[in-house]
Design a protein around this motif. Structure first.
Motif, short mmCIF file in Angstrom:
data_model
loop_
_atom_site.label_atom_id
_atom_site.label_comp_id
_atom_site.label_asym_id
_atom_site.label_seq_id
_atom_site.Cartn_x
_atom_site.Cartn_y
_atom_site.Cartn_z
N PRO A 61 -4.16 1.94 9.26
CA PRO A 61 -3.05 2.01 8.33
C PRO A 61 -2.94 0.86 7.35
O PRO A 61 -2.21 0.96 6.38
N ASP A 62 -3.66 -0.25 7.58
CA ASP A 62 -3.43 -1.43 6.76
C ASP A 62 -4.46 -1.64 5.66
O ASP A 62 -4.30 -2.50 4.82
N ARG A 110 8.48 4.37 12.53
CA ARG A 110 8.32 3.18 11.69
C ARG A 110 8.34 1.93 12.55
O ARG A 110 9.17 1.80 13.45
N SER A 111 7.45 1.00 12.24
CA SER A 111 7.42 -0.26 12.97
C SER A 111 8.42 -1.25 12.40
O SER A 111 8.98 -2.08 13.13
N ALA A 130 8.87 1.13 4.32
CA ALA A 130 8.61 1.27 5.76
C ALA A 130 7.30 0.59 6.12
O ALA A 130 6.36 0.53 5.32
N ASN A 131 7.25 0.05 7.34
CA ASN A 131 6.02 -0.44 7.96
C ASN A 131 5.39 -1.65 7.27
O ASN A 131 4.19 -1.89 7.43
N ALA A 132 6.17 -2.42 6.53
CA ALA A 132 5.64 -3.65 5.94
C ALA A 132 5.72 -4.78 6.95
O ALA A 132 6.72 -4.91 7.67
N GLY A 161 15.28 -6.11 9.90
CA GLY A 161 14.37 -4.97 9.77
C GLY A 161 13.03 -5.17 10.42
O GLY A 161 12.20 -4.25 10.41
N GLY A 162 12.79 -6.37 10.98
CA GLY A 162 11.53 -6.63 11.68
C GLY A 162 10.43 -7.17 10.81
O GLY A 162 9.28 -7.25 11.26
#
Length: 349
Positions: A61-62, A110-111, A130-132, A161-162
Protein backbone atom coordinates in the motif's frame (compact mmCIF):
# COMPACT_ATOMS: atom_id res chain seq x y z
CA UNK A 1 -59.87 -20.72 -21.88
CA UNK A 2 -61.51 -24.19 -22.09
CA UNK A 3 -61.41 -26.33 -18.97
CA UNK A 4 -61.21 -30.08 -18.76
CA UNK A 5 -64.46 -32.10 -18.70
CA UNK A 6 -65.00 -34.89 -16.20
CA UNK A 7 -66.66 -38.29 -16.78
CA UNK A 8 -70.09 -36.74 -16.32
CA UNK A 9 -69.29 -34.18 -18.94
CA UNK A 10 -69.17 -31.36 -16.40
CA UNK A 11 -66.52 -28.71 -16.95
CA UNK A 12 -63.65 -28.91 -14.44
CA UNK A 13 -60.46 -26.98 -13.60
CA UNK A 14 -57.12 -27.82 -12.09
CA UNK A 15 -53.92 -25.89 -11.32
CA UNK A 16 -52.59 -26.34 -14.84
CA UNK A 17 -55.41 -24.13 -16.09
CA UNK A 18 -54.51 -21.21 -13.86
CA UNK A 19 -51.88 -18.60 -14.75
CA UNK A 20 -50.82 -16.39 -11.83
CA UNK A 21 -48.62 -13.36 -12.42
CA UNK A 22 -46.24 -13.06 -9.45
CA UNK A 23 -46.53 -9.85 -7.51
CA UNK A 24 -43.57 -7.56 -6.86
CA UNK A 25 -43.29 -8.79 -3.31
CA UNK A 26 -43.61 -12.49 -3.98
CA UNK A 27 -40.09 -13.07 -5.33
CA UNK A 28 -37.72 -14.26 -2.60
CA UNK A 29 -34.84 -11.84 -1.92
CA UNK A 30 -31.50 -12.69 -0.43
CA UNK A 31 -29.28 -10.59 1.82
CA UNK A 32 -26.21 -12.37 0.55
CA UNK A 33 -23.78 -10.14 -1.27
CA UNK A 34 -20.91 -11.17 -3.52
CA UNK A 35 -17.63 -11.53 -1.64
CA UNK A 36 -15.55 -10.18 -4.53
CA UNK A 37 -12.62 -12.37 -3.57
CA UNK A 38 -11.04 -11.47 -6.90
CA UNK A 39 -11.09 -7.72 -6.23
CA UNK A 40 -7.78 -6.01 -6.95
CA UNK A 41 -6.10 -3.95 -4.21
CA UNK A 42 -5.97 -0.23 -4.96
CA UNK A 43 -5.50 3.13 -3.26
CA UNK A 44 -7.73 6.16 -3.77
CA UNK A 45 -5.65 9.11 -5.03
CA UNK A 46 -8.35 11.62 -6.06
CA UNK A 47 -12.05 12.32 -5.68
CA UNK A 48 -14.21 14.26 -8.11
CA UNK A 49 -18.02 14.36 -8.04
CA UNK A 50 -18.92 10.72 -7.66
CA UNK A 51 -15.80 9.34 -9.31
CA UNK A 52 -12.69 8.10 -7.55
CA UNK A 53 -9.26 7.93 -9.16
CA UNK A 54 -7.42 4.85 -7.93
CA UNK A 55 -4.06 3.22 -8.53
CA UNK A 56 -3.67 -0.54 -8.49
CA UNK A 57 -1.08 -1.55 -5.91
CA UNK A 58 1.60 -3.85 -7.26
CA UNK A 59 3.85 -3.95 -4.21
CA UNK A 60 2.01 -3.05 -1.05
CA UNK A 61 0.00 0.00 0.00
CA UNK A 62 2.87 2.45 0.47
CA UNK A 63 4.75 2.33 -2.82
CA UNK A 64 5.06 0.93 -6.35
CA UNK A 65 1.82 2.13 -7.90
CA UNK A 66 0.45 0.35 -10.92
CA UNK A 67 -2.28 1.17 -13.43
CA UNK A 68 -4.53 4.16 -12.76
CA UNK A 69 -8.24 3.51 -13.08
CA UNK A 70 -11.41 5.54 -12.74
CA UNK A 71 -13.98 4.01 -10.43
CA UNK A 72 -17.47 4.43 -9.07
CA UNK A 73 -18.83 3.23 -5.74
CA UNK A 74 -20.63 -0.11 -5.95
CA UNK A 75 -24.30 -0.05 -5.02
CA UNK A 76 -23.84 -2.43 -2.11
CA UNK A 77 -21.57 0.10 -0.39
CA UNK A 78 -24.45 2.55 -0.12
CA UNK A 79 -23.19 5.90 1.15
CA UNK A 80 -19.98 4.54 2.62
CA UNK A 81 -17.54 7.49 2.61
CA UNK A 82 -14.42 6.98 0.50
CA UNK A 83 -11.54 9.44 0.78
CA UNK A 84 -8.04 9.90 -0.57
CA UNK A 85 -5.69 7.36 0.99
CA UNK A 86 -8.34 4.68 1.44
CA UNK A 87 -7.25 1.16 0.60
CA UNK A 88 -10.02 -0.39 -1.50
CA UNK A 89 -10.93 -3.44 -3.54
CA UNK A 90 -11.91 -2.80 -7.16
CA UNK A 91 -13.47 -4.98 -9.86
CA UNK A 92 -14.50 -4.50 -13.47
CA UNK A 93 -12.44 -2.96 -16.25
CA UNK A 94 -8.97 -2.48 -14.73
CA UNK A 95 -7.15 -1.64 -17.94
CA UNK A 96 -7.18 2.08 -17.24
CA UNK A 97 -8.20 2.74 -20.84
CA UNK A 98 -10.00 5.97 -21.67
CA UNK A 99 -13.75 6.03 -20.86
CA UNK A 100 -13.59 2.80 -18.84
CA UNK A 101 -15.08 2.56 -15.37
CA UNK A 102 -14.37 0.09 -12.57
CA UNK A 103 -16.22 -0.33 -9.27
CA UNK A 104 -15.06 0.02 -5.66
CA UNK A 105 -16.60 -2.94 -3.87
CA UNK A 106 -14.73 -2.89 -0.57
CA UNK A 107 -13.13 -0.30 1.72
CA UNK A 108 -10.51 -1.67 4.08
CA UNK A 109 -10.23 -0.63 7.72
CA UNK A 110 -8.27 2.60 8.18
CA UNK A 111 -5.07 2.62 10.19
CA UNK A 112 -5.11 6.42 10.71
CA UNK A 113 -7.47 9.27 9.92
CA UNK A 114 -7.01 13.03 9.59
CA UNK A 115 -10.38 14.42 10.66
CA UNK A 116 -11.90 17.84 10.91
CA UNK A 117 -15.27 19.50 11.37
CA UNK A 118 -16.46 22.61 9.54
CA UNK A 119 -16.14 24.53 12.81
CA UNK A 120 -16.26 23.89 16.52
CA UNK A 121 -20.07 23.94 16.59
CA UNK A 122 -20.46 21.34 13.83
CA UNK A 123 -21.03 17.83 15.21
CA UNK A 124 -20.39 16.18 11.84
CA UNK A 125 -16.77 15.10 11.43
CA UNK A 126 -15.19 14.59 8.03
CA UNK A 127 -12.24 12.39 7.21
CA UNK A 128 -9.81 14.40 5.09
CA UNK A 129 -7.14 11.75 4.51
CA UNK A 130 -6.98 8.06 5.44
CA UNK A 131 -4.00 5.81 6.21
CA UNK A 132 -1.31 8.51 6.27
CA UNK A 133 1.65 7.83 8.55
CA UNK A 134 2.86 11.44 8.75
CA UNK A 135 1.24 14.87 8.92
CA UNK A 136 3.51 17.56 7.47
CA UNK A 137 2.54 20.91 8.99
CA UNK A 138 3.99 23.62 6.75
CA UNK A 139 4.55 26.97 8.47
CA UNK A 140 6.44 30.09 7.36
CA UNK A 141 8.56 31.70 10.05
CA UNK A 142 7.70 35.09 8.54
CA UNK A 143 5.53 36.62 5.81
CA UNK A 144 2.94 35.53 6.86
CA UNK A 145 3.83 35.31 10.54
CA UNK A 146 3.55 31.83 12.07
CA UNK A 147 0.38 30.97 13.98
CA UNK A 148 0.91 28.80 17.03
CA UNK A 149 -2.86 28.24 17.27
CA UNK A 150 -2.97 26.63 13.85
CA UNK A 151 -0.01 24.38 14.62
CA UNK A 152 -1.55 23.37 17.95
CA UNK A 153 -4.80 22.38 16.26
CA UNK A 154 -2.96 20.46 13.57
CA UNK A 155 -1.01 18.63 16.27
CA UNK A 156 -4.25 17.72 18.05
CA UNK A 157 -5.67 16.36 14.80
CA UNK A 158 -2.50 14.32 14.23
CA UNK A 159 -2.28 12.88 17.73
CA UNK A 160 -5.95 11.94 17.97
CA UNK A 161 -5.98 10.49 14.45
CA UNK A 162 -2.88 8.32 14.87
CA UNK A 163 -0.54 10.32 12.60
CA UNK A 164 3.00 11.36 13.45
CA UNK A 165 3.38 15.16 13.08
CA UNK A 166 6.36 16.89 11.51
CA UNK A 167 6.76 20.68 11.63
CA UNK A 168 8.09 21.92 8.28
CA UNK A 169 9.37 25.50 8.46
CA UNK A 170 9.79 27.65 5.35
CA UNK A 171 11.25 31.11 4.67
CA UNK A 172 14.04 30.60 7.18
CA UNK A 173 15.99 33.32 5.39
CA UNK A 174 13.56 35.91 6.79
CA UNK A 175 13.80 34.94 10.47
CA UNK A 176 15.33 32.39 12.84
CA UNK A 177 13.28 29.14 12.59
CA UNK A 178 14.46 27.95 16.00
CA UNK A 179 12.47 30.66 17.80
CA UNK A 180 9.09 29.37 16.65
CA UNK A 181 10.16 25.72 16.82
CA UNK A 182 11.04 26.17 20.51
CA UNK A 183 7.34 26.65 21.31
CA UNK A 184 6.74 22.95 20.63
CA UNK A 185 10.04 21.51 21.86
CA UNK A 186 8.45 19.90 24.92
CA UNK A 187 6.24 17.75 22.66
CA UNK A 188 9.27 16.32 20.84
CA UNK A 189 7.81 17.20 17.45
CA UNK A 190 10.39 16.72 14.67
CA UNK A 191 11.25 20.06 13.02
CA UNK A 192 12.64 20.37 9.49
CA UNK A 193 13.61 23.49 7.55
CA UNK A 194 12.25 23.16 4.01
CA UNK A 195 12.70 26.59 2.43
CA UNK A 196 13.60 27.02 -1.22
CA UNK A 197 17.33 27.01 -0.40
CA UNK A 198 17.19 24.14 2.07
CA UNK A 199 18.19 20.55 1.30
CA UNK A 200 15.13 18.28 1.24
CA UNK A 201 17.15 15.16 1.99
CA UNK A 202 15.95 14.97 5.63
CA UNK A 203 12.34 15.39 4.47
CA UNK A 204 12.71 12.64 1.89
CA UNK A 205 13.92 10.34 4.66
CA UNK A 206 10.54 10.91 6.30
CA UNK A 207 8.18 10.74 3.31
CA UNK A 208 9.79 8.33 0.83
CA UNK A 209 8.00 4.97 0.62
CA UNK A 210 5.34 6.21 3.05
CA UNK A 211 2.03 8.04 2.86
CA UNK A 212 2.10 11.60 4.21
CA UNK A 213 -0.54 14.32 4.41
CA UNK A 214 0.48 17.94 3.96
CA UNK A 215 -1.35 21.03 5.26
CA UNK A 216 -0.49 24.72 5.51
CA UNK A 217 -1.75 28.29 5.21
CA UNK A 218 -1.88 30.11 1.92
CA UNK A 219 1.37 31.93 1.26
CA UNK A 220 3.62 29.78 3.45
CA UNK A 221 5.31 28.09 0.48
CA UNK A 222 3.32 24.87 0.57
CA UNK A 223 2.83 24.67 -3.19
CA UNK A 224 6.51 25.40 -3.72
CA UNK A 225 7.38 22.54 -1.39
CA UNK A 226 4.99 20.18 -3.18
CA UNK A 227 6.54 21.08 -6.53
CA UNK A 228 10.01 20.35 -5.20
CA UNK A 229 8.90 16.98 -3.84
CA UNK A 230 6.89 16.12 -6.95
CA UNK A 231 8.16 18.08 -9.98
CA UNK A 232 5.02 17.41 -12.03
CA UNK A 233 2.65 18.32 -9.19
CA UNK A 234 1.28 21.31 -11.13
CA UNK A 235 0.07 18.97 -13.86
CA UNK A 236 -1.23 16.42 -11.37
CA UNK A 237 -3.21 18.91 -9.28
CA UNK A 238 -4.40 21.21 -12.06
CA UNK A 239 -6.91 18.56 -13.07
CA UNK A 240 -7.94 15.63 -10.93
CA UNK A 241 -5.60 12.93 -12.18
CA UNK A 242 -7.25 10.03 -13.93
CA UNK A 243 -10.81 11.16 -13.35
CA UNK A 244 -11.30 13.79 -16.02
CA UNK A 245 -14.61 15.20 -14.80
CA UNK A 246 -13.49 18.62 -13.67
CA UNK A 247 -10.76 20.78 -12.24
CA UNK A 248 -9.29 20.14 -8.85
CA UNK A 249 -11.15 22.46 -6.45
CA UNK A 250 -10.17 23.97 -3.13
CA UNK A 251 -12.18 21.41 -1.15
CA UNK A 252 -10.48 18.27 -2.46
CA UNK A 253 -7.35 16.37 -1.55
CA UNK A 254 -5.09 14.67 -4.09
CA UNK A 255 -2.31 12.11 -3.61
CA UNK A 256 0.91 12.76 -5.51
CA UNK A 257 3.40 9.97 -6.14
CA UNK A 258 7.02 10.45 -5.13
CA UNK A 259 9.80 9.41 -7.48
CA UNK A 260 11.34 6.95 -5.00
CA UNK A 261 8.01 5.54 -3.87
CA UNK A 262 5.46 6.84 -1.42
CA UNK A 263 2.73 9.46 -1.63
CA UNK A 264 2.23 13.04 -0.46
CA UNK A 265 -1.43 13.98 -0.03
CA UNK A 266 -1.95 17.69 -0.63
CA UNK A 267 -4.98 19.00 1.28
CA UNK A 268 -5.78 22.48 -0.06
CA UNK A 269 -8.86 24.50 0.68
CA UNK A 270 -9.57 23.65 4.35
CA UNK A 271 -10.63 27.09 5.51
CA UNK A 272 -11.39 26.04 9.08
CA UNK A 273 -9.92 23.20 11.09
CA UNK A 274 -12.80 22.44 13.44
CA UNK A 275 -12.18 20.02 16.28
CA UNK A 276 -15.71 19.53 17.59
CA UNK A 277 -15.17 15.77 17.59
CA UNK A 278 -12.15 15.97 19.93
CA UNK A 279 -12.39 15.96 23.74
CA UNK A 280 -9.61 16.85 26.22
CA UNK A 281 -9.33 13.18 27.17
CA UNK A 282 -8.74 12.31 23.48
CA UNK A 283 -5.72 14.62 23.44
CA UNK A 284 -4.27 13.39 26.72
CA UNK A 285 -4.71 9.77 25.62
CA UNK A 286 -2.15 10.38 22.86
CA UNK A 287 0.56 10.74 25.55
CA UNK A 288 0.78 7.47 27.46
CA UNK A 289 2.67 8.89 30.46
CA UNK A 290 0.28 11.80 30.89
CA UNK A 291 -2.73 9.58 30.32
CA UNK A 292 -1.63 7.46 33.27
CA UNK A 293 -1.16 10.54 35.45
CA UNK A 294 -4.60 11.84 34.42
CA UNK A 295 -6.19 8.84 36.12
CA UNK A 296 -5.64 10.70 39.39
CA UNK A 297 -7.61 13.72 38.17
CA UNK A 298 -11.15 14.26 39.49
CA UNK A 299 -14.04 13.30 37.25
CA UNK A 300 -14.76 15.94 34.63
CA UNK A 301 -11.28 17.44 34.79
CA UNK A 302 -10.37 19.28 31.58
CA UNK A 303 -6.67 19.35 32.58
CA UNK A 304 -6.51 23.13 32.13
CA UNK A 305 -5.27 23.75 35.66
CA UNK A 306 -6.42 26.46 38.08
CA UNK A 307 -8.86 28.09 38.32
CA UNK A 308 -10.91 25.76 36.05
CA UNK A 309 -9.30 22.57 37.41
CA UNK A 310 -7.68 23.29 40.78
CA UNK A 311 -7.11 19.58 41.51
CA UNK A 312 -5.63 18.56 38.15
CA UNK A 313 -2.96 15.90 38.66
CA UNK A 314 -0.71 17.60 36.11
CA UNK A 315 0.13 20.25 38.71
CA UNK A 316 1.58 17.60 41.03
CA UNK A 317 4.11 16.31 38.47
CA UNK A 318 7.63 16.50 39.92
CA UNK A 319 9.75 15.43 36.95
CA UNK A 320 10.72 18.66 35.10
CA UNK A 321 10.62 17.17 31.58
CA UNK A 322 7.24 15.53 32.14
CA UNK A 323 5.89 18.74 33.69
CA UNK A 324 7.02 20.75 30.66
CA UNK A 325 5.26 18.27 28.38
CA UNK A 326 2.11 18.53 30.49
CA UNK A 327 2.18 22.31 30.15
CA UNK A 328 2.65 21.94 26.39
CA UNK A 329 -0.36 19.61 26.25
CA UNK A 330 -2.33 22.26 28.13
CA UNK A 331 -1.50 24.63 25.31
CA UNK A 332 -2.95 22.09 22.88
CA UNK A 333 -6.07 21.82 25.01
CA UNK A 334 -6.35 25.59 24.97
CA UNK A 335 -6.40 25.45 21.18
CA UNK A 336 -9.63 23.47 21.40
CA UNK A 337 -11.34 26.54 22.83
CA UNK A 338 -10.66 28.83 19.86
CA UNK A 339 -11.07 28.42 16.10
CA UNK A 340 -10.26 31.73 14.46
CA UNK A 341 -11.16 31.30 10.78
CA UNK A 342 -8.44 33.58 9.47
CA UNK A 343 -5.81 32.05 11.71
CA UNK A 344 -6.78 28.55 10.64
CA UNK A 345 -7.37 29.29 6.95
CA UNK A 346 -5.77 26.74 4.63
CA UNK A 347 -6.61 28.29 1.28
CA UNK A 348 -4.87 26.91 -1.75
CA UNK A 349 -1.87 28.91 -2.89
Amino acid sequence: MAGRRGASGARGWDESDVRVRPGKGSRPRTKRRPTHDDAAAAMVVSVDRGRWGCVLLDDGPDHSAGTRVVTMRARELGRTPIVVGDQVGVVGDLTGARDTLARIVRVEDRSTVLRRTADDSDPYERVVVANAQWLLIVVAVADPPPRAGFVARALVAAYTGGLEPVLCLTKGDLDDPSVFAAEFAALDVPVLTVGVDDDLGPLHEVVDRRISALIGHSGVGKSTLVNRLVPDADRATGRVSGVGKGRHTSTQSVALELADGGWVVDTPGIRSFGLAHVSPDDVVAAFSDLDEIAEDCPRGCTHQGPPADPECAFDAIEDPATHRRALAVRELLGALQSNDHWELGLDQE
